[in-house]
Each structure stands twice: as C-alpha cells, then as structure tokens.
Design an enzyme around this catalytic site. Structure first.
Site, PDB file in Angstrom:
ATOM      1  N   LYS A   1       0.741  -1.252   0.205  1.00 60.73           N
ATOM      2  CA  LYS A   1      -0.061  -0.046   0.048  1.00 60.73           C
ATOM      3  C   LYS A   1       0.782   1.363  -0.019  1.00 60.73           C
ATOM      4  CE  LYS A   1      -4.210  -1.741   0.155  1.00 60.73           C
ATOM      5  NZ  LYS A   1      -5.095  -1.877   1.174  1.00 60.73           N
TER       6      LYS A   1
ATOM      7  N   ARG B   1      -3.814 -10.322   3.757  1.00 64.47           N
ATOM      8  CA  ARG B   1      -4.075 -10.291   2.526  1.00 64.47           C
ATOM      9  C   ARG B   1      -2.922  -9.791   1.858  1.00 64.47           C
ATOM     10  NH1 ARG B   1      -6.332  -6.994  -1.690  1.00 64.47           N
ATOM     11  NH2 ARG B   1      -7.562  -8.347  -3.099  1.00 64.47           N
TER      12      ARG B   1
END
Length: 283
Positions: free
Chosen positions: A226, A260
């Site tokens: 991210k 994840r």
C-alpha cells in the site's frame, strides 16, 4: 471477560467448509484478474496464468485465494458486472476443480457474488462493507458464504478519530448483515488500510489496532504494497514486500487473524515468527 483475538473462532464458509482462526495467522493470496491493479495489473489476466498464480501461492503457504476482477485503486476505471464476471468466474471454477483451496471473491456486486459461490467460491469479500449493494448480504446469507466486511472512507464524511470512524461504519455494516440473517460465525472484519486513509491515519490505525477487538470478531488486514508503506520506506509498489511482511508480524502480534498479501512467501516467514513469539508468551 475481555475478548481474546487469539482464541479459536471457527469461520463458517460456503459448501460446508470452515476455517479455524485465532490460534495461528492465516494468509490470503491476492489473485488480481485485472489489467490495472496498482501493483500487479496485467500479470494474471489470462485464466491459465491466474490459476497458475493461485497454485503457486498455495505451495508458498496461502490458505485462501482472493480472486478479484475490478481494481480498487482510487483512479481505476470502473468495469461492468459482465466484464468482472467474465474475468473471474473461469478462474474460480478452475481453482475449485483443481485445488482444495478456500476461494474468496473480491466483489461488491450481489450478482457477481452469487455466481462466484455457484462456481465454487467459499467467501465473499466486500470492500464497501455491504453498503454499496446491500443485497450482497442476502446473497451471503442464502449461499452460506463466509463474509469479509471491509471499512472504507471513500465517498462519505469520515469522523475525525480513526477508531471512532471504524465503529461508526462497521456497526452499520453489521446491522445490514444481521438484518439479512447472517450468522456471527460467518463474519470477519477488515479495517480497510489505504481506503481513503492517509499515511498518518494508516499508522495510527495500526498503532491502535487492539481497540478494534471490541467488535469481538476476527480481523482480516490488507496492507500489502500500500501507498503508506511507500511513504514510510520510500519504495515503489513492487519493492514493498519487506515492509508488508513487517506489518504482517506487527498486526499479528496485535491480534489480526488473516493477512491479504501479494507476496506469500515473505509474509509466511514473518507470520511464523510472530506466531512463535505468541506461543512463547503463553508458555
């Protein structure tokens, strides 16, 4: 009695499957069947390539394969339901036929979720927390799918405090689930790292993660590659796997249950070390 995120929780899934959470961390591998995902867009758009990617992730230690057909990056072009389904349904069917993996469908569309479970998916992973197409909750209830309900700050006015906003949004999501008749044992939550959250908000959410256990449900987390990891490390998306593994270990120690990730192997090692530390603390 204080909720213990490391206690056993048997997550009930579609097709008679279940998954034990709590006592050890679980890896969910990202299978993006998209041309434009921020990190690996275009790499697995072919069904055979996506299935091969899924099988490789299982060999590396993933227990869940999360298959998505529409990029969730902020500036991604939307796709139709038909296009999303044409991308993911053959992949899900092939993985269900060729492996014993637990398969998750990354979608907010009720009809896509229904077709995906019919094709063999066990879990519905909704990045809009049941609040874009609430009928997806009815589909989950009717099919018996496990449900991952994610927090998002997109397209809404957020509260100033990051944890207060989690409770404000996810409490509404859980009301939608309850009204649809979804059992408690079928739900996990996701704080939605990176979804309309800046670097400071993401880091604060990590630092205060333990406060989320007031929900008394397991948490899935998705920090993989991210933007906030890049802001901290200065690295581009493809070079953020070490930072991802670090967050895997840190959030596991804070009580997260499912992780994840794009790079299964490195996060697997980080998760093994975190679980070993947790085991040492108990003994």
């Amino acid at each position: 009695m204080t909720y213990n995120p490391f206690q056993n929780f048997y997550w009930k899934l579609a097709h008679g499957r279940n998954l034990e959470l709590g006592s050890r961390g679980v890896l969910m591998a990202i299978i993006n069947v998209t041309p434009d995902s921020f990190s690996d867009g275009g790499r697995f758009t072919d069904t055979l390539a996506a299935v091969a990617r899924g099988k490789r992730c299982l060999e590396e230690g993933a227990l869940i394969l999360d298959v998505g057909g529409e990029s969730t990056r902020p500036d991604a072009a939307p796709v139709s339901a038909e296009e999303e389904q044409s991308r993911i349904l053959p992949v899900i069917a092939a993985l269900a036929r060729d492996t014993d993996a637990l398969i998750s469908v990354d979608t907010y569309r009720a009809e896509t979720a229904r077709l995906a479970v019919e094709a063999g998916a066990h879990i519905v992973n909704d990045v809009h927390g049941l609040q874009r197409e609430p009928d997806i909750a009815r589909v989950a209830a009717q099919t018996g799918a496990g449900l991952c309900v994610m927090h998002t700050g997109r397209d809404r006015q957020k509260l100033a405090d990051v944890v207060d906003d989690q409770f404000d949004f996810l409490t509404r999501s859980l009301q939608i689930a309850a009204e649809a008749g979804i059992e408690h044992q079928r739900i996990v939550l996701d704080p939605g790292f990176g979804f309309a959250k800046d670097t400071d908000e993401n880091l604060e959410l990590m630092a205060r993660f333990a406060e989320l256990h007031r929900f008394e449900l397991p948490f899935l987390v998705g920090t993989s590659r991210k933007r906030f990891l890049g802001a901290v490390t200065g690295r581009e998306p493809a070079d953020r796997d070490a930072a991802t593994a670090a967050t895997t270990a840190l959030l596991r120690m804070a009580g997260a249950a499912i992780f994840r990730v794009h790079d299964v192997a490195n996060s697997r090692d980080a998760l093994m070390m975190a679980d070993a530390m947790l085991g040492a603390k108990k003994s």
